[in-house]
Design a protein around this motif. Sequence first.
Motif, PDB file in Angstrom:
ATOM      1  N   GLY A   1      26.781 -36.181   8.376  1.00 32.16           N
ATOM      2  CA  GLY A   1      26.549 -37.176   7.341  1.00 32.16           C
ATOM      3  C   GLY A   1      25.315 -36.950   6.492  1.00 32.16           C
ATOM      4  N   GLU A   2      24.620 -35.829   6.673  1.00 36.45           N
ATOM      5  CA  GLU A   2      23.395 -35.576   5.903  1.00 36.45           C
ATOM      6  C   GLU A   2      23.185 -34.075   5.743  1.00 36.45           C
ATOM      7  N   LEU A   3      22.768 -33.676   4.532  1.00 38.64           N
ATOM      8  CA  LEU A   3      22.515 -32.267   4.273  1.00 38.64           C
ATOM      9  C   LEU A   3      21.473 -32.132   3.180  1.00 38.64           C
ATOM     10  N   SER A   4      20.564 -31.180   3.346  1.00 32.09           N
ATOM     11  CA  SER A   4      19.536 -30.888   2.340  1.00 32.09           C
ATOM     12  C   SER A   4      19.673 -29.443   1.873  1.00 32.09           C
ATOM     13  N   ILE A   5      19.523 -29.279   0.562  1.00 30.83           N
ATOM     14  CA  ILE A   5      19.561 -27.968  -0.072  1.00 30.83           C
ATOM     15  C   ILE A   5      18.224 -27.753  -0.769  1.00 30.83           C
TER      16      ILE A   5
ATOM     17  N   ARG B   1      23.273 -38.002   1.594  1.00 28.31           N
ATOM     18  CA  ARG B   1      23.553 -38.809   2.790  1.00 28.31           C
ATOM     19  C   ARG B   1      24.824 -39.614   2.569  1.00 28.31           C
ATOM     20  N   VAL B   2      25.676 -39.626   3.563  1.00 29.12           N
ATOM     21  CA  VAL B   2      26.899 -40.419   3.496  1.00 29.12           C
ATOM     22  C   VAL B   2      26.546 -41.868   3.808  1.00 29.12           C
ATOM     23  N   ILE B   3      26.998 -42.758   2.960  1.00 32.99           N
ATOM     24  CA  ILE B   3      26.831 -44.190   3.182  1.00 32.99           C
ATOM     25  C   ILE B   3      28.083 -44.741   3.862  1.00 32.99           C
TER      26      ILE B   3
ATOM     27  N   SER C   1      32.032 -43.184   5.064  1.00 34.01           N
ATOM     28  CA  SER C   1      32.996 -42.100   5.148  1.00 34.01           C
ATOM     29  C   SER C   1      34.372 -42.699   5.415  1.00 34.01           C
ATOM     30  N   GLY C   2      35.289 -42.469   4.492  1.00 35.57           N
ATOM     31  CA  GLY C   2      36.644 -42.993   4.648  1.00 35.57           C
ATOM     32  C   GLY C   2      37.668 -41.879   4.679  1.00 35.57           C
ATOM     33  N   ARG C   3      38.924 -42.241   4.915  1.00 36.14           N
ATOM     34  CA  ARG C   3      39.996 -41.244   4.960  1.00 36.14           C
ATOM     35  C   ARG C   3      40.242 -40.619   3.596  1.00 36.14           C
ATOM     36  N   THR C   4      40.051 -41.392   2.528  1.00 35.71           N
ATOM     37  CA  THR C   4      40.326 -40.896   1.183  1.00 35.71           C
ATOM     38  C   THR C   4      39.055 -40.659   0.379  1.00 35.71           C
ATOM     39  N   PHE C   5      38.121 -41.596   0.443  1.00 37.00           N
ATOM     40  CA  PHE C   5      36.878 -41.491  -0.326  1.00 37.00           C
ATOM     41  C   PHE C   5      35.663 -41.666   0.569  1.00 37.00           C
ATOM     42  N   SER C   6      34.598 -40.958   0.230  1.00 36.58           N
ATOM     43  CA  SER C   6      33.302 -41.144   0.864  1.00 36.58           C
ATOM     44  C   SER C   6      32.291 -41.469  -0.225  1.00 36.58           C
ATOM     45  N   VAL C   7      31.412 -42.403   0.063  1.00 31.38           N
ATOM     46  CA  VAL C   7      30.345 -42.761  -0.865  1.00 31.38           C
ATOM     47  C   VAL C   7      29.044 -42.204  -0.309  1.00 31.38           C
ATOM     48  N   CYS C   8      28.317 -41.514  -1.178  1.00 31.15           N
ATOM     49  CA  CYS C   8      27.081 -40.850  -0.768  1.00 31.15           C
ATOM     50  C   CYS C   8      25.937 -41.250  -1.688  1.00 31.15           C
ATOM     51  N   THR C   9      24.746 -41.044  -1.193  1.00 34.88           N
ATOM     52  CA  THR C   9      23.552 -41.202  -2.002  1.00 34.88           C
ATOM     53  C   THR C   9      22.747 -39.910  -1.877  1.00 34.88           C
ATOM     54  N   GLY C  10      22.007 -39.597  -2.914  1.00 39.80           N
ATOM     55  CA  GLY C  10      21.204 -38.383  -2.888  1.00 39.80           C
ATOM     56  C   GLY C  10      19.825 -38.618  -3.470  1.00 39.80           C
TER      57      GLY C  10
ATOM     58  N   MET D   1      20.828 -40.112  -6.830  1.00 41.13           N
ATOM     59  CA  MET D   1      22.249 -40.031  -7.190  1.00 41.13           C
ATOM     60  C   MET D   1      23.059 -40.966  -6.316  1.00 41.13           C
ATOM     61  N   GLN D   2      24.107 -41.493  -6.895  1.00 41.82           N
ATOM     62  CA  GLN D   2      25.167 -42.123  -6.126  1.00 41.82           C
ATOM     63  C   GLN D   2      26.427 -41.369  -6.475  1.00 41.82           C
ATOM     64  N   ALA D   3      27.212 -40.993  -5.457  1.00 44.24           N
ATOM     65  CA  ALA D   3      28.388 -40.153  -5.694  1.00 44.24           C
ATOM     66  C   ALA D   3      29.564 -40.604  -4.842  1.00 44.24           C
TER      67      ALA D   3
END
Length: 146
Positions: free
Chosen positions: A36-40, A105-107, A109-118, A134-136
């Motif tokens: 649920g979290e990744l940094s680049i 970061r995932v806020i 996580s769903g089967r079809t859509f996931s909402v994330c913040t960055g 970001m919100q994605a």
Amino acid sequence: MFHPQTPDWELRVRASFARQGLMHALNAAIEHIRPGELSITIPFNPAYGQQHGYVHGGVIASLLDSACGYAALTLMPADREVLTVEFKVNFVSPAQGSRFVATGRVIRSGRTFSVCTGEAVAINGDRRTTIAIMQATMFAMHVSQM
């Protein structure tokens, strides 16, 4: 706390990241990864600049988009990949530094859509400055659809 749906989630994410041409062109590397979290991270390069000498907003948005997408992928089952369907970026400070880190970061996580913040930060020595947020929304696509 999120739990990955496949035991090889980290290898899968790293292999996908290695195939990203844009991330390769930016000399990007995964700095941190967990479910649920990744940094680049990328180093400063004048070639990424805009007319005022800051790193271009498109570069920062791309880093955030990839960080959010890969954060979502850490939680996907083996038969799914992710595609961005929407994002919004707020640039809150000029992108100037020796290094830049985008964390997704995932806020939800769903089967079809996931909402994330960055969040993207510029690093100058010991100083870290938030430069963008970001919100994605990520779409979970069946691999067979690709």
